[in-house]
Scaffold this motif. Structure first.
Motif, PDB file in Angstrom:
ATOM      1  N   ASN A 132       1.089  -1.027   0.010  1.00 56.76           N
ATOM      2  CA  ASN A 132      -0.033  -0.140   0.137  1.00 56.76           C
ATOM      3  C   ASN A 132       0.763   1.270  -0.252  1.00 56.76           C
ATOM      4  O   ASN A 132       2.007   1.045   0.728  1.00 56.76           O
ATOM      5  N   VAL A 133       0.086   2.342  -1.160  1.00 58.06           N
ATOM      6  CA  VAL A 133       1.726   3.501  -1.227  1.00 58.06           C
ATOM      7  C   VAL A 133       0.467   4.183  -0.467  1.00 58.06           C
ATOM      8  O   VAL A 133      -0.524   4.689  -1.714  1.00 58.06           O
ATOM      9  N   THR A 134       0.831   5.399   0.105  1.00 54.78           N
ATOM     10  CA  THR A 134      -0.134   6.728   0.028  1.00 54.78           C
ATOM     11  C   THR A 134       0.280   7.971  -0.438  1.00 54.78           C
ATOM     12  O   THR A 134       1.816   8.401  -0.474  1.00 54.78           O
ATOM     13  N   VAL A 135      -0.004   8.004  -1.119  1.00 50.39           N
ATOM     14  CA  VAL A 135       0.070   9.140  -2.088  1.00 50.39           C
ATOM     15  C   VAL A 135      -0.628  10.754  -1.939  1.00 50.39           C
ATOM     16  O   VAL A 135      -1.638  10.797  -1.551  1.00 50.39           O
ATOM     17  N   ASN A 136      -0.141  11.873  -1.456  1.00 51.90           N
ATOM     18  CA  ASN A 136      -0.333  14.111  -1.752  1.00 51.90           C
ATOM     19  C   ASN A 136      -0.297  13.793  -3.091  1.00 51.90           C
ATOM     20  O   ASN A 136       0.696  14.457  -3.112  1.00 51.90           O
ATOM     21  N   PHE A 137      -0.824  14.263  -3.243  1.00 46.08           N
ATOM     22  CA  PHE A 137      -1.409  15.102  -4.773  1.00 46.08           C
ATOM     23  C   PHE A 137      -1.499  16.508  -4.093  1.00 46.08           C
ATOM     24  O   PHE A 137      -2.698  17.022  -3.195  1.00 46.08           O
ATOM     25  N   ILE A 138      -1.110  17.689  -5.249  1.00 45.61           N
ATOM     26  CA  ILE A 138      -1.515  19.329  -5.465  1.00 45.61           C
ATOM     27  C   ILE A 138      -1.246  18.725  -6.819  1.00 45.61           C
ATOM     28  O   ILE A 138      -1.060  19.195  -7.351  1.00 45.61           O
ATOM     29  N   ALA A 139      -2.814  19.730  -7.092  1.00 44.62           N
ATOM     30  CA  ALA A 139      -2.860  19.772  -8.447  1.00 44.62           C
ATOM     31  C   ALA A 139      -3.583  20.923  -8.942  1.00 44.62           C
ATOM     32  O   ALA A 139      -4.445  22.056  -7.613  1.00 44.62           O
TER      33      ALA A 139
END
Length: 198
Positions: free
Chosen positions: A143-150
C-alpha cells in the motif's frame, strides 16, 4: 647394521606418506586455477540467479521503483478526476484503476448528481506535486499513500446550465491524499486506488 635398518624405515615411511598424499589428492582434488569460473552446465542456472537478484530491489520498492510509481500515479490521478467529470454518469476509463469499493462509491456519487439534474465541468490543469507519504507491505499487498497537489477549473451546473457551485473562470488548487495498492505476487503490474483520505 642398525643404521641401515633405520635408513630403510625412513624410506618406507616416506613411501607410505607419498602413497597417502596421492590417495588424498585423488579423493579431494587439487587447486587448478579454476576457482571463480563456472562449468558450462551451470551457466544457465547462474543467469537465472542473476536475474532474480536484479529483480529484488523492485520488490523492495526502492528509489527507482518509487519514481516509476509516481509517474504512473500522476497519470492515474488525472484519468480518475477527468473521468468523474464526464457527463455520461458512469466511470469508464478509470474503472481498471479503482478497486470495487471506490468504483461503487464513485458510481453512486454520479447517480446522485444525475438525480439532481446537475453536471460537472472540470478542466484539469495539471499535478503540481505528488509525493509518497508512506508505503507499507502487509503480506503480499503493498500500500502506498500519496499526497497530491493539483490545479483544476471546476464548476457544477444544473439542467438550465446555471452555476450551482465553483467558478468556470477560476483555477482552484486541490489537495488530495490517495492510497494505491497492488499484490506484489501478481503478474499484473497495475495499481488500484483503494482509499481516499479526507
Amino acid at each position: 647394521m642398525s643404521y641401515s635398518f633405520e635408513y630403510i624405515d625412513i624410506i618406507l615411511l616416506a613411501m607410505i606418506a607419498g602413497f597417502i598424499f596421492l590417495r588424498l589428492r585423488g579423493i579431494l582434488g587439487k587447486r587448478t586455477g579454476f576457482e571463480g569460473k563456472s562449468p558450462a552446465q551451470f551457466k544457465e542456472v547462474l543467469k537465472n540467479i542473476k536475474v532474480d537478484q536484479a529483480a529484488k530491489p523492485k520488490e523492495n520498492f526502492d528509489d527507482e521503483a518509487q519514481k516509476e510509481f509516481l509517474k504512473g500515479a500522476k497519470i492515474a490521478y488525472e484519468t480518475i478526476i477527468t473521468d468523474f467529470s464526464d457527463n455520461d454518469n458512469r466511470i469508464t476509463k478509470a474503472k481498471p484503476l479503482l478497486n470495487k469499493d471506490i468504483f461503487n462509491q464513485f458510481n453512486d456519487a454520479l447517480k446522485e448528481r444525475a438525480k439532481r439534474g446537475h453536471f460537472a465541468e472540470i478542466t484539469f490543469i495539471g499535478v503540481n506535486k505528488a509525493e509518497i507519504k508512506e508505503h507499507k507491505k502487509i503480506g503480499n499487498i503493498l500500500n502506498v499513500t500519496v499526497n497530491f497537489i493539483a490545479e483544476v477549473i471546476t464548476c457544477i451546473k444544473d439542467k438550465d446550465k446555471k452555476i450551482v457551485s465553483g467558478d468556470p473562470e477560476k483555477i482552484k488548487k486541490i489537495y488530495d491524499t490517495w492510497i494505491f495498492s497492488r499484490d506484489t505476487t501478481s503478474a499484473n503490474p497495475n495499481w488500484q486506488l483503494v482509499n481516499i483520505l479526507t
